[in-house]
Design a protein around this motif. Structure first.
Motif, PDB file in Angstrom:
ATOM      1  N   PHE A   1       5.680  -3.107  -4.502  1.00  0.00           N
ATOM      2  CA  PHE A   1       4.610  -2.790  -5.448  1.00  0.00           C
ATOM      3  C   PHE A   1       4.946  -1.538  -6.253  1.00  0.00           C
ATOM      4  O   PHE A   1       4.793  -1.504  -7.480  1.00  0.00           O
ATOM      5  N   GLY A   2       5.409  -0.476  -5.551  1.00  0.00           N
ATOM      6  CA  GLY A   2       5.752   0.764  -6.248  1.00  0.00           C
ATOM      7  C   GLY A   2       6.888   0.575  -7.227  1.00  0.00           C
ATOM      8  O   GLY A   2       6.842   1.065  -8.364  1.00  0.00           O
ATOM      9  N   GLY A   3       7.928  -0.143  -6.819  1.00  0.00           N
ATOM     10  CA  GLY A   3       9.042  -0.402  -7.723  1.00  0.00           C
ATOM     11  C   GLY A   3       8.629  -1.236  -8.922  1.00  0.00           C
ATOM     12  O   GLY A   3       9.054  -0.977 -10.051  1.00  0.00           O
ATOM     13  N   PHE A   4       7.796  -2.229  -8.698  1.00  0.00           N
ATOM     14  CA  PHE A   4       7.333  -3.098  -9.772  1.00  0.00           C
ATOM     15  C   PHE A   4       6.595  -2.297 -10.845  1.00  0.00           C
ATOM     16  O   PHE A   4       6.876  -2.434 -12.045  1.00  0.00           O
ATOM     17  N   MET A   5       5.655  -1.454 -10.428  1.00  0.00           N
ATOM     18  CA  MET A   5       4.849  -0.718 -11.401  1.00  0.00           C
ATOM     19  C   MET A   5       5.696   0.240 -12.225  1.00  0.00           C
ATOM     20  O   MET A   5       5.484   0.396 -13.431  1.00  0.00           O
ATOM     21  N   PHE A   6       6.676   0.887 -11.595  1.00  0.00           N
ATOM     22  CA  PHE A   6       7.539   1.811 -12.318  1.00  0.00           C
ATOM     23  C   PHE A   6       8.435   1.059 -13.307  1.00  0.00           C
ATOM     24  O   PHE A   6       8.547   1.423 -14.474  1.00  0.00           O
ATOM     25  N   VAL A   7       9.070  -0.006 -12.834  1.00  0.00           N
ATOM     26  CA  VAL A   7      10.016  -0.753 -13.671  1.00  0.00           C
ATOM     27  C   VAL A   7       9.312  -1.397 -14.856  1.00  0.00           C
ATOM     28  O   VAL A   7       9.806  -1.345 -15.991  1.00  0.00           O
ATOM     29  N   VAL A   8       8.163  -1.990 -14.621  1.00  0.00           N
ATOM     30  CA  VAL A   8       7.435  -2.640 -15.713  1.00  0.00           C
ATOM     31  C   VAL A   8       7.007  -1.614 -16.755  1.00  0.00           C
ATOM     32  O   VAL A   8       7.071  -1.867 -17.969  1.00  0.00           O
TER      33      VAL A   8
ATOM     34  N   ALA B   1       3.645  12.346   0.584  1.00  0.00           N
ATOM     35  CA  ALA B   1       4.046  11.577   1.758  1.00  0.00           C
ATOM     36  C   ALA B   1       4.354  12.475   2.953  1.00  0.00           C
ATOM     37  O   ALA B   1       4.000  12.160   4.097  1.00  0.00           O
ATOM     38  N   VAL B   2       5.007  13.613   2.704  1.00  0.00           N
ATOM     39  CA  VAL B   2       5.436  14.490   3.789  1.00  0.00           C
ATOM     40  C   VAL B   2       4.247  15.086   4.544  1.00  0.00           C
ATOM     41  O   VAL B   2       4.280  15.232   5.773  1.00  0.00           O
ATOM     42  N   LEU B   3       3.160  15.414   3.840  1.00  0.00           N
ATOM     43  CA  LEU B   3       2.064  16.170   4.436  1.00  0.00           C
ATOM     44  C   LEU B   3       0.858  15.329   4.840  1.00  0.00           C
ATOM     45  O   LEU B   3      -0.112  15.865   5.374  1.00  0.00           O
ATOM     46  N   LEU B   4       0.917  14.013   4.631  1.00  0.00           N
ATOM     47  CA  LEU B   4      -0.257  13.182   4.903  1.00  0.00           C
ATOM     48  C   LEU B   4      -0.661  13.174   6.376  1.00  0.00           C
ATOM     49  O   LEU B   4      -1.843  13.311   6.704  1.00  0.00           O
ATOM     50  N   VAL B   5       0.289  12.996   7.276  1.00  0.00           N
ATOM     51  CA  VAL B   5      -0.057  12.949   8.696  1.00  0.00           C
ATOM     52  C   VAL B   5      -0.618  14.292   9.155  1.00  0.00           C
ATOM     53  O   VAL B   5      -1.590  14.358   9.919  1.00  0.00           O
ATOM     54  N   LEU B   6      -0.034  15.390   8.661  1.00  0.00           N
ATOM     55  CA  LEU B   6      -0.565  16.713   8.984  1.00  0.00           C
ATOM     56  C   LEU B   6      -1.989  16.854   8.459  1.00  0.00           C
ATOM     57  O   LEU B   6      -2.862  17.419   9.142  1.00  0.00           O
ATOM     58  N   GLY B   7      -2.252  16.338   7.255  1.00  0.00           N
ATOM     59  CA  GLY B   7      -3.609  16.391   6.722  1.00  0.00           C
ATOM     60  C   GLY B   7      -4.599  15.657   7.610  1.00  0.00           C
ATOM     61  O   GLY B   7      -5.723  16.128   7.830  1.00  0.00           O
ATOM     62  N   GLY B   8      -4.196  14.509   8.144  1.00  0.00           N
ATOM     63  CA  GLY B   8      -5.065  13.783   9.068  1.00  0.00           C
ATOM     64  C   GLY B   8      -5.327  14.564  10.336  1.00  0.00           C
ATOM     65  O   GLY B   8      -6.457  14.599  10.842  1.00  0.00           O
ATOM     66  N   ARG B   9      -4.312  15.202  10.865  1.00  0.00           N
ATOM     67  CA  ARG B   9      -4.478  15.997  12.084  1.00  0.00           C
ATOM     68  C   ARG B   9      -5.410  17.184  11.843  1.00  0.00           C
ATOM     69  O   ARG B   9      -6.264  17.500  12.683  1.00  0.00           O
ATOM     70  N   LEU B  10      -5.268  17.846  10.700  1.00  0.00           N
ATOM     71  CA  LEU B  10      -6.143  18.981  10.393  1.00  0.00           C
ATOM     72  C   LEU B  10      -7.599  18.538  10.259  1.00  0.00           C
ATOM     73  O   LEU B  10      -8.519  19.251  10.678  1.00  0.00           O
ATOM     74  N   GLY B  11      -7.820  17.359   9.691  1.00  0.00           N
ATOM     75  CA  GLY B  11      -9.181  16.843   9.602  1.00  0.00           C
ATOM     76  C   GLY B  11      -9.775  16.556  10.960  1.00  0.00           C
ATOM     77  O   GLY B  11     -10.960  16.805  11.209  1.00  0.00           O
ATOM     78  N   ASP B  12      -8.967  16.023  11.878  1.00  0.00           N
ATOM     79  CA  ASP B  12      -9.433  15.786  13.245  1.00  0.00           C
ATOM     80  C   ASP B  12      -9.901  17.082  13.888  1.00  0.00           C
ATOM     81  O   ASP B  12     -10.866  17.109  14.657  1.00  0.00           O
ATOM     82  N   THR B  13      -9.204  18.168  13.576  1.00  0.00           N
ATOM     83  CA  THR B  13      -9.457  19.442  14.244  1.00  0.00           C
ATOM     84  C   THR B  13     -10.587  20.233  13.587  1.00  0.00           C
ATOM     85  O   THR B  13     -11.501  20.723  14.268  1.00  0.00           O
TER      86      THR B  13
ATOM     87  N   GLN C   1       2.301   5.624   1.006  1.00  0.00           N
ATOM     88  CA  GLN C   1       2.885   6.495  -0.007  1.00  0.00           C
ATOM     89  C   GLN C   1       4.408   6.531   0.080  1.00  0.00           C
ATOM     90  O   GLN C   1       5.092   6.577  -0.945  1.00  0.00           O
ATOM     91  N   SER C   2       4.937   6.508   1.301  1.00  0.00           N
ATOM     92  CA  SER C   2       6.389   6.478   1.441  1.00  0.00           C
ATOM     93  C   SER C   2       6.946   5.191   0.860  1.00  0.00           C
ATOM     94  O   SER C   2       8.002   5.186   0.211  1.00  0.00           O
ATOM     95  N   GLY C   3       6.232   4.063   1.082  1.00  0.00           N
ATOM     96  CA  GLY C   3       6.669   2.793   0.518  1.00  0.00           C
ATOM     97  C   GLY C   3       6.643   2.808  -0.999  1.00  0.00           C
ATOM     98  O   GLY C   3       7.592   2.349  -1.654  1.00  0.00           O
TER      99      GLY C   3
END
Length: 469
Positions: free
Chosen positions: A289-296, A63-75, A414-416
């Motif tokens: 959705f994320g909580g549901f999958m983990f708990v189940v 989650a932390v690096l996703l936006v940076l990954g998008g920026r690097l792809g642009d460049t 991913q953060s969600g």
């Protein structure tokens, strides 16, 4: 000046399959470990805090690096970054599969999350930059389908691989299976995916990147680890620092854009109606959705005492319902517009109500077949929401901002998911004692909370424009 890549070369069928494979693997690995955690604990003597870091370390780095990954792809070029990310994902998956200790497994999972963050933003950005019209709508629909079904398949496949104990690898197979697939994606990308990049690439926003990372870390680390280590002082201090870090991030990004720079998350991008409304819907949807999958996953194995395979098979109806809805979703959106999302949210709500009743009335004697009606309905509803949601969010994003727009979207996703595991998962583990009755009520409470989040999604979907491009 070079023309935008979308004018030069279109994404073909093999290229689309390749980038969707790159979207499938990171999402798969976020959840595939859930059913393997008891085995990992026995094999490596990990303990609850380290086990949560096996899940959390990947999700937080991702989650932390996703936006940076998008920026690097642009460049530097999205195909190049996709291939590099796929190779890195293969190497880090191998490191996970060969990890001799729990500590090295956590470190390898963090590196694997960073590799995923390099690869995944290029998928949506490539689709945005190299497709148009109906082809783009179909590609985005398939991306949504792959993103959702990979979560369910992750837990099903994880259970099968752990039980199969291929060549005596046990839980390690869930990571080793990634290696040939990721390498194949890298090779295919170089052959079948057109190169694209922003015609006006911006420099990396160092201050924004650091502040976004601090914001997400101060929120997700204590929520995911606090319960396992007894909520020490540092966990409360980090949570207290979160609003200040988030406020500083907003101030820095606004100041950078006013100065004519290109911040990591341009505030003007969040002013795009589709982006703003879609993200407002996406956060509660993915958190639930994320909580549901983990708990189940935990409830099926520790509460109902199902084995890994049986626990995975219990979710097959959800995967089938999701996949069927995903296939029909693009056509329904073209005909009925945003009402499709409303119907999907309501259908998911019905499935959740059925599951609440099933758990309350049948616990602890439930089997996979007892869960079929509720999981099938919930999966179909989720497919009708998630598939068009990506189309709604990215519909109005300009091609030259495809990378950063995709990065913001998948960061929210991913953060969600991580927030759902951190909040709903932590609540569940706190309320579920060893006795089966306590776990039954804890599962029901989590499902009711997800039902409330689904109601928010349904309400927000009614405020979307009727027509979705």
């Amino acid at each position: 000046m070079a023309r935008p890549a979308a004018e030069e070369q279109q994404l073909g069928a093999l290229g689309l399959v390749t980038v969707l494979l790159g979207a499938f693997l990171p999402m798969l690995d976020f959840f595939i470990v859930n059913v393997a955690l008891p085995t990992i604990d026995r094999d490596l003597a990990a303990g609850p805090a380290v086990l949560e870091m096996v899940v959390a370390g990947y999700g937080i780095a991702y989650a932390v690096l996703l936006v940076l990954g998008g920026r690097l792809g642009d460049t530097f070029g999205r195909r190049r970054l996709f291939a590099a990310g796929a190779v890195a994902f293969a190497v880090t998956s191998l490191a996970c599969g060969l990890a001799p200790t729990a500590g090295t497994l956590v470190a390898a999972r963090v590196a694997q999350g960073a590799a995923a963050a390099l690869m995944l933003p290029q998928v949506l950005a490539t689709i945005q930059a190299t497709t148009t019209g109906h082809r783009r709508a179909r590609a985005l629909g398939r991306y949504g389908a792959v993103g959702g079904i990979s979560v369910v398949i992750g837990q099903v496949l994880g259970g099968v691989l752990v039980s199969a104990d291929l060549f005596g690898t046990g839980w390690r197979a869930i990571f080793l299976v990634n290696v040939p697939v990721a390498l194949a994606a890298a090779v295919l990308a170089l052959r079948a995916v057109p190169e694209s990049r922003s015609p006006h690439p911006a420099r990396v926003d160092a201050a924004g990147t650091v502040l976004l990372a601090v914001s997400l870390l101060t929120l997700l680390v204590p929520l995911m680890e606090g319960r396992a280590v007894g909520w020490p002082l540092w966990s409360w201090l980090m949570l207290g620092a979160f609003p200040f870090a988030a406020a500083a991030f907003v101030v820095v990004e606004r100041r950078a854009e006013r100065a004519g720079q290109v911040p990591l998350v341009p505030p003007s991008l969040l002013a795009v109606p589709g982006m703003r409304r879609g993200l407002a819907m996406g956060l509660p949807f993915f958190t639930g959705f994320g909580g549901f999958m983990f708990v189940v996953a935990v409830a099926l194995q520790q509460g109902l005492r199902l084995g890994p395979v049986a626990a995975g098979l219990a979710l097959v109806p959800m995967a089938v319902g999701f996949f069927a809805a995903s296939l029909t979703g693009p056509r329904l959106v073209s005909r009925y517009g945003s009402r499709t999302l409303t119907v999907g949210a309501l259908l998911q709500a019905v499935g959740l109500v059925v599951l609440v009743i099933t758990f309350l009335r049948g616990w602890p004697g439930l089997g996979p077949l007892d869960l079929l009606p509720g999981t099938a309905l919930a999966g179909a509803g989720q497919g009708l929401v998630m598939t068009p949601l990506f189309r709604v969010v990215l519909a109005d994003v300009p091609v030259e901002r495809a990378g950063v727009g995709s990065g913001v979207l998948v960061t929210t996703q991913q953060s969600g998911l991580a927030l759902g595991v951190a909040t709903l998962g932590t609540l569940f583990l706190s309320l579920a004692p060893a006795g089966a009755l306590g776990m039954r009520n804890a599962v029901a409470l989590v499902l009711v909370l997800q039902l409330a989040a689904t109601g928010v999604v349904a309400l927000l979907s009614t405020r979307l424009p009727r027509t979705v491009r």
